[in-house]
Design an enzyme around this catalytic site. Structure first.
Site, PDB file in Angstrom:
ATOM      1  N   GLU A   1      -9.873   6.708   6.301  1.00 57.81           N
ATOM      2  CA  GLU A   1     -10.323   6.382   7.658  1.00 57.81           C
ATOM      3  C   GLU A   1      -9.155   6.078   8.588  1.00 57.81           C
ATOM      4  OE1 GLU A   1      -9.600   3.091   8.655  1.00 57.81           O
ATOM      5  OE2 GLU A   1      -8.784   2.824   6.638  1.00 57.81           O
TER       6      GLU A   1
ATOM      7  N   THR B   1      -7.748   2.125  -1.201  1.00 53.78           N
ATOM      8  CA  THR B   1      -6.920   2.508  -0.053  1.00 53.78           C
ATOM      9  C   THR B   1      -5.493   2.845  -0.494  1.00 53.78           C
ATOM     10  OG1 THR B   1      -8.217   1.170   1.459  1.00 53.78           O
ATOM     11  CG2 THR B   1      -5.932   1.575   2.076  1.00 53.78           C
TER      12      THR B   1
ATOM     13  N   LYS C   1       9.924   4.077   0.602  1.00 54.46           N
ATOM     14  CA  LYS C   1       8.868   4.509  -0.329  1.00 54.46           C
ATOM     15  C   LYS C   1       9.514   5.372  -1.402  1.00 54.46           C
ATOM     16  CE  LYS C   1       6.368   6.592   3.222  1.00 54.46           C
ATOM     17  NZ  LYS C   1       5.195   7.239   3.828  1.00 54.46           N
TER      18      LYS C   1
ATOM     19  N   ASP D   1       6.060   8.732  10.474  1.00 58.40           N
ATOM     20  CA  ASP D   1       6.589   9.578   9.402  1.00 58.40           C
ATOM     21  C   ASP D   1       5.825  10.889   9.225  1.00 58.40           C
ATOM     22  OD1 ASP D   1       4.400   8.094   8.467  1.00 58.40           O
ATOM     23  OD2 ASP D   1       5.072   8.232   6.400  1.00 58.40           O
TER      24      ASP D   1
ATOM     25  N   ARG E   1      -8.710  -6.399   7.962  1.00 59.37           N
ATOM     26  CA  ARG E   1      -9.410  -5.227   8.480  1.00 59.37           C
ATOM     27  C   ARG E   1     -10.894  -5.351   8.129  1.00 59.37           C
ATOM     28  NH1 ARG E   1      -4.957  -2.448   9.761  1.00 59.37           N
ATOM     29  NH2 ARG E   1      -3.338  -1.957   8.224  1.00 59.37           N
TER      30      ARG E   1
ATOM     31  N   ARG F   1       7.902  -2.718   2.874  1.00 58.54           N
ATOM     32  CA  ARG F   1       8.114  -2.807   4.321  1.00 58.54           C
ATOM     33  C   ARG F   1       8.539  -4.214   4.702  1.00 58.54           C
ATOM     34  NH1 ARG F   1       3.309   0.921   6.856  1.00 58.54           N
ATOM     35  NH2 ARG F   1       3.722   2.557   5.363  1.00 58.54           N
TER      36      ARG F   1
ATOM     37  N   LYS G   1      -0.670  12.672   2.538  1.00 56.57           N
ATOM     38  CA  LYS G   1      -1.461  13.088   3.680  1.00 56.57           C
ATOM     39  C   LYS G   1      -0.526  13.810   4.637  1.00 56.57           C
ATOM     40  CE  LYS G   1      -1.422   8.404   5.770  1.00 56.57           C
ATOM     41  NZ  LYS G   1      -1.004   7.455   4.729  1.00 56.57           N
TER      42      LYS G   1
ATOM     43  N   ASP H   1       1.942  10.173  13.337  1.00 60.45           N
ATOM     44  CA  ASP H   1       2.562   8.841  13.319  1.00 60.45           C
ATOM     45  C   ASP H   1       4.063   8.925  13.052  1.00 60.45           C
ATOM     46  OD1 ASP H   1       2.386   9.583  10.657  1.00 60.45           O
ATOM     47  OD2 ASP H   1       2.103   7.540   9.951  1.00 60.45           O
TER      48      ASP H   1
ATOM     49  N   HIS I   1       3.556   3.924  10.673  1.00 60.34           N
ATOM     50  CA  HIS I   1       3.059   3.697  12.031  1.00 60.34           C
ATOM     51  C   HIS I   1       3.561   2.384  12.630  1.00 60.34           C
ATOM     52  CE1 HIS I   1       0.607   1.893   9.001  1.00 60.34           C
ATOM     53  NE2 HIS I   1       0.228   0.992   9.877  1.00 60.34           N
TER      54      HIS I   1
ATOM     55  N   THR J   1       0.834  -1.207   0.000  1.00 61.89           N
ATOM     56  CA  THR J   1       0.000   0.000   0.000  1.00 61.89           C
ATOM     57  C   THR J   1       0.871   1.260   0.000  1.00 61.89           C
ATOM     58  OG1 THR J   1      -1.531  -1.223   1.439  1.00 61.89           O
ATOM     59  CG2 THR J   1      -1.950   1.120   1.169  1.00 61.89           C
TER      60      THR J   1
END
Ligand code: VG1
Ligand code: CO
Length: 543
Positions: A364, A344, A126, A279, A496, A22, A376, A277, A114, A18
């Protein structure tokens, strides 16, 4: 200085999720795991030669070592200049800001966001493109493809660079520019918001607490809230980035930012609380004894945006990720502007922002942002909330309750089941997907299923398609139940389950969300056969 061509073999698992690649720190520490991925990024980017790259991370364990490797590889791969944050630090929104301000070709952010940090925990890489935003799927898939056919990586045979003092240093034919990680970003915030109005608020009786959770936003928050806006010293807590985030999860929610939540729900609570969070791209907003769900936050910001100077002319449109509640849709409708529903991940907002079709967007998962950058932005959201509070002279709870009374309340909760085995996670989604065709028309959880599908998205700007973005049940009363597997974990699978129920009647808007959602929660557990397959009686995290 010599460029070394070191033979290597591909790793099979370097497909970005996403939000980047990682893995556990110990995976990235194994030479040449990081080297391969960086080489794959360079190989997948034709035209990067001679161009500028922005580089920095959230300060987590292995950040500094990774910066040195990447600088030497960037020099060997023909980049012209790397702008690296002093100490190897940059928040995700700051990288986006600097890429745009300096017309860079792209940026590399070292963070697992996070996820916890330290030798036993997570690291991530990233890649962001020239608009400042996360690489779209076409680029991440090209990076993955390049990673699978690597036979060598290139690195400059050079000593480590001093990244702790601002200034320029040559590294082979490339220039390394060590820059202040905060200044460009803080200057942008001053242009977007009315800092005089915010300073009056923060220097008055109004009390605020910002918890940086020992992650990257500390230096930014000290500079903006305490230094530029004159909030009392101590407004920002846990403001020094630590390699292991002080042993915590740098995840701004009621579970992992518990100390802040407890303070805001205590007898002598401050007026306003916020956290970000690892980053710096997420935010949690709290009022005195009040928690704002991220979905509501997006809707309130959209409804109130015109009281912020940068958005005084109105909004072009809004976008939200599919699992985010439909609260923003109701506002968009009232404003007569479009509302887009995307998969997402922030990368899906980039085209809409670039095309000028949206001004605000959110998820969300504690993410909100605007067209000011292409990520964001946690501190931006905090400044936006403070602006609304200053404008109305009202508290957080009053503002949100008035919003619900006008637009209705979207009760919302997400239940995460972490560290399931990858097989069980895949099996659950598979079995559920197979049931979808027979669910439509049935009455479940006291509601009629209007439709049941596997969310697919066609980007309205470039027509690109993304399939399998989550399973969703939509009910005739507007409720929704959504299932998806996380794409950011490093251990097994995380399922989720997202639950949403609309309540228009103000008399019924003051309940704990778990109550009006209880039938949907039970349905979600039943449809996945959660207890039968995993023995789990409760989710790991509820937000
Ligand atoms: C999660 C969130 C998603 C967010 C992503 C990156 O992804 O659900 O909304 O964009 O993290 O956020 P997933 O695939 O685990 O659900 V961050 O702050 O890690 O850059
Ligand atoms: Co993040």
């Amino acid at each position: 200085m010599k460029v070394l061509h070191i033979p290597t073999q591909p790793f099979p698992d370097q497909r970005p999720g996403t939000s980047g690649l990682r893995k556990k720190v110990r995976v990235f520490q194994q030479t040449p795991y990081l080297h391969n991925f960086i080489q794959a990024i360079c190989n997948a980017l034709p035209g990067h030669e001679g161009q500028t790259l922005v580089l920095g991370g959230d300060g987590r364990y292995f950040n500094r070592e990774a910066v040195q490797i990447i600088l030497k590889m960037a020099a060997a791969n023909g980049w012209g200049r790397v702008i690296v944050g002093r100490g190897g630090l940059f928040s995700t929104p700051a990288v986006s800001t600097v890429i745009r301000a300096r017309h860079a070709f792209g940026g590399i952010i070292l963070s697992a966001s996070h996820n916890p940090g330290g030798p036993e925990h997570d690291f991530g890489v990233k890649y962001n493109i020239g608009n400042g935003g996360p690489a779209p799927e076409s680029v991440t898939e090209a990076i993955w493809a390049a990673s699978k056919v690597l036979s060598a990586y290139q690195i400059l045979d050079a000593a480590d660079i001093d990244i702790d003092h601002e200034g320029e240093t040559p590294l082979g034919a490339m220039t390394v520019e060590v820059s202040n990680p905060v200044s460009e970003y803080a200057a942008l915030m001053e242009r977007l918001f009315d800092f005089n109005a915010l300073a009056r608020l923060l220097q008055g009786p109004f009390r605020m607490r910002f918890d940086a959770l020992h992650a990257i936003t500390g230096p930014y928050a000290h500079e903006i809230f305490e230094k530029r806006l004159g909030a009392p010293m101590g407004t920002v807590v846990n403001g020094t980035p630590l390699p292991d985030f002080g042993g915590g999860h740098p995840d701004p929610n009621l579970v992992y930012a518990k100390a802040l939540a407890d303070e805001l729900f205590s007898a002598d609570a401050p007026d306003f609380g916020a956290a970000s969070d690892g980053d710096g791209d997420r935010n949690m907003i709290l009022g005195k004894g009040f928690f704002v769900t991220p979905s509501d936050s997006l809707a309130v910001l959209a409804a109130q945006a015109t009281c912020i100077p940068a958005y005084g002319g109105g909004l072009q449109g809004i976008a939200r990720s599919m699992p985010t509640s439909q609260a923003a849709d109701v506002v968009a409708k009232a404003l007569g502007i479009p509302c887009f529903e995307t998969p997402t991940g922030w990368k899906f907002f980039g085209n809409l922002l670039d095309a000028g079709r949206i001004t605000l967007c959110g998820e969300e998962s504690f993410g909100t942002g605007s067209n000011h950058i292409r990520e964001k932005d946690g501190l931006w959201a905090v400044l936006a909330w403070l602006s609304i509070i200053a404008h109305h002279g009202q508290g957080v709870a009053e503002i949100v309750r008035a919003h619900w009374a006008r637009y209705g309340r979207h009760y919302y909760t997400r239940h995460d089941y972490e560290e399931l085995s990858a097989e069980v996670g895949a099996q659950m989604m598979h079995a559920l997907a197979a049931q979808l065709p027979i669910l439509a028309g049935q009455t479940l959880a006291g509601r009629t299923v209007d439709s049941a599908d596997d969310f697919a998205y066609t980007d309205p700007v470039d027509g690109s398609q993304s399939l399998h973005q989550g399973l969703r049940l939509r009910f005739s009363d507007g409720s929704r139940l959504i299932f998806r597997l996380s794409g950011t974990g490093t251990e097994g699978a995380t399922l989720r389950i997202y639950h949403e129920h609309y309540e228009a009647d103000p008399a019924r808007q003051q309940q704990d969300p778990q109550r009006p959602l209880r039938d949907l929660i039970a349905l979600g557990r039943g449809l996945t056969r959660m207890e039968a397959l995993t023995g789990r009686k409760a989710p790991t995290v509820i937000t």
